[in-house]
Write an enzyme that holds these catalytic residues in place. Structure first.
Site, short mmCIF file in Angstrom:
data_model
loop_
_atom_site.label_atom_id
_atom_site.label_comp_id
_atom_site.label_asym_id
_atom_site.label_seq_id
_atom_site.Cartn_x
_atom_site.Cartn_y
_atom_site.Cartn_z
N HIS A 1 0.85 -1.19 0.00
CA HIS A 1 0.00 0.00 0.00
C HIS A 1 0.89 1.25 0.00
CE1 HIS A 1 -2.55 3.11 1.86
NE2 HIS A 1 -3.55 2.47 1.29
N VAL B 1 1.30 3.77 1.82
CA VAL B 1 1.92 4.24 3.08
C VAL B 1 3.07 3.34 3.53
CG1 VAL B 1 -0.24 5.28 3.90
CG2 VAL B 1 0.41 3.02 4.74
N LYS B 2 3.27 2.20 2.90
CA LYS B 2 4.27 1.24 3.37
C LYS B 2 5.65 1.56 2.78
CE LYS B 2 1.00 -0.39 5.67
NZ LYS B 2 0.02 -1.40 5.38
N ALA B 3 6.66 0.77 3.18
CA ALA B 3 8.06 1.05 2.82
C ALA B 3 8.25 1.19 1.31
CB ALA B 3 8.97 -0.04 3.37
#
Ligand SMILES: *Cc1c(COP(=O)(O)O)cnc(C)c1O
Length: 346
Positions: free
Chosen positions: A140, A142-144
């Site tokens: 997603h 927002v992830k790394a």
């Protein structure tokens, strides 16, 4: 594959990947799956998707991951427990040993490593050999790293990998005769979904992968800087560091305001007023009306989760955050704490 896993199966989201892992684990009606009480709801929902029951477990006050000893004890005394979704909260690789050793090693372990992509545990890549039976990552935005929406399940087990691939594509397999009598033959042997990723997502993911190590390094440096600047302030509790030999994914930098809920609310509002982007990770799952009403859960059953949640506050952490940004966050936090009033009586 950066995890070194034998198989990596891409899904259309981390949630779809968790659903696939729960199905591949053969969790189903009558089964219970241990899940930490403080995580994103998808970690627990995946058990419900396959008809199993998520059994929430209080968190460990130091690591904020599932309390492994408590989880193992529940598994020992309740044969309905078939496995666990252990979450590496904030990016701190969860200790899988107590769950691995429980009940003679028969539990099926899924690690929700949505926060821990790029991390290592005891020198081994999260999601690689030596980890859970299946490891789930979310991609997603927002992830790394991201594929727009997306998820991955990694595993060393050929049979699990087969099940994951079939589940992702309608339960359809092409390897066997169905009696249809022609080269178009395919069979459907189990119920699956359309959880595939598109070529566009895969292309974005490949380009993101080349930058992942650099992003993880930046996240680590920012977290270290916060630690230096906030060290020794008794009004807050810093998040745990990874053990020596392990690397934290640093998905979020979640502090705990030691003064409790009233102080946390005042600090949150003051920082928001100052234009600083904050979050709280997470509202514990037993507090949501769906879980509360369906399973009759009460906060009193989860004292450590409550204690953490009452002060939880996530500071901004992303690779583009500059030194002046970090210093401003810390300065505003100091001012907000100074103006926040008296700690809650405990
Ligand atoms: C983001 C996240 C998920 C869900 O992933 P999606 O890709 O948004 O579906 C699941 N578990 C945790 C812990 C997450 O942070």
């Amino acid at each position: 594959m950066i995890t070194g896993a034998k198989h990596a199966i891409a899904f259309s989201s981390g949630t779809a990947a968790l659903h696939g892992a729960a199905a591949a684990a053969s969790f189903g009606p009558g089964d219970q799956v241990l899940v930490p009480a403080v995580t994103f709801v998808a970690s627990a929902n995946c058990a419900l998707y396959v008809g199993a029951e998520p059994r929430l477990v209080d968190i460990d006050p130091v690591t904020r991951n599932i309390d492994g000893e408590r989880a193992a004890a529940i598994a020992e005394e309740d044969p309905r427990v078939k496995g666990a979704v252990a979450v590496s909260f904030a990016g701190l690789p969860v200790d899988l040993t107590p769950l691995r050793e429980a009940r003679g090693g028969e539990l099926i372990l899924i690690e929700d490593a949505s926060h821990a992509l790029g991390g290592t545990r005891n020198g081994q890549k999260v999601g690689g050999p030596g980890g859970a039976d299946m490891t789930v990552f979310s991609l997603h935005p927002v992830k790394a790293m991201t594929t727009g929406e997306g998820g991955i399940v990694t595993t060393e087990d050929d049979a699990l990998a087969d099940r994951l691939r079939t589940f992702r594509t309608h339960g359809v397999v092409r390897d066997a005769a169905t009696g249809a009598g022609g080269p178009w033959e395919y069979d459907m042997r189990s119920l699956g979904y359309n959880y595939r990723v598109t070529d566009f997502q895969a292309a974005l993911g490949l380009s993101q992968l080349t930058r992942l190590d650099g992003w993880i390094e930046s996240r680590d440096a920012i977290a270290e800087r916060y630690r230096e600047l906030l060290d020794g302030d008794t009004r807050i509790e810093l998040p745990p560091r990874a053990e020596p030999g392990s690397l934290h994914g640093n998905h979020i930098f979640a502090i705990r305001i030691t003064g409790g809920a009233t102080v946390r609310l005042a600090v949150f509002e003051a920082l928001q007023e100052a234009g600083i982007g904050l979050q709280v990770h997470y509202i514990p799952i037993y507090r949501f009306s769906y879980y509360r009403e369906r399973f009759g859960l009460t906060p009193e059953e989860f004292p450590e989760s409550e204690r953490y949640y009452s002060g939880a506050l996530t500071l901004p952490l992303f690779p583009a955050l500059t030194e002046p940004d970090i210093e401003r966050v810390v300065r505003e936090l100091d001012l907000a704490l100074a103006g926040a009033g008296e700690p809650d009586p405990r």
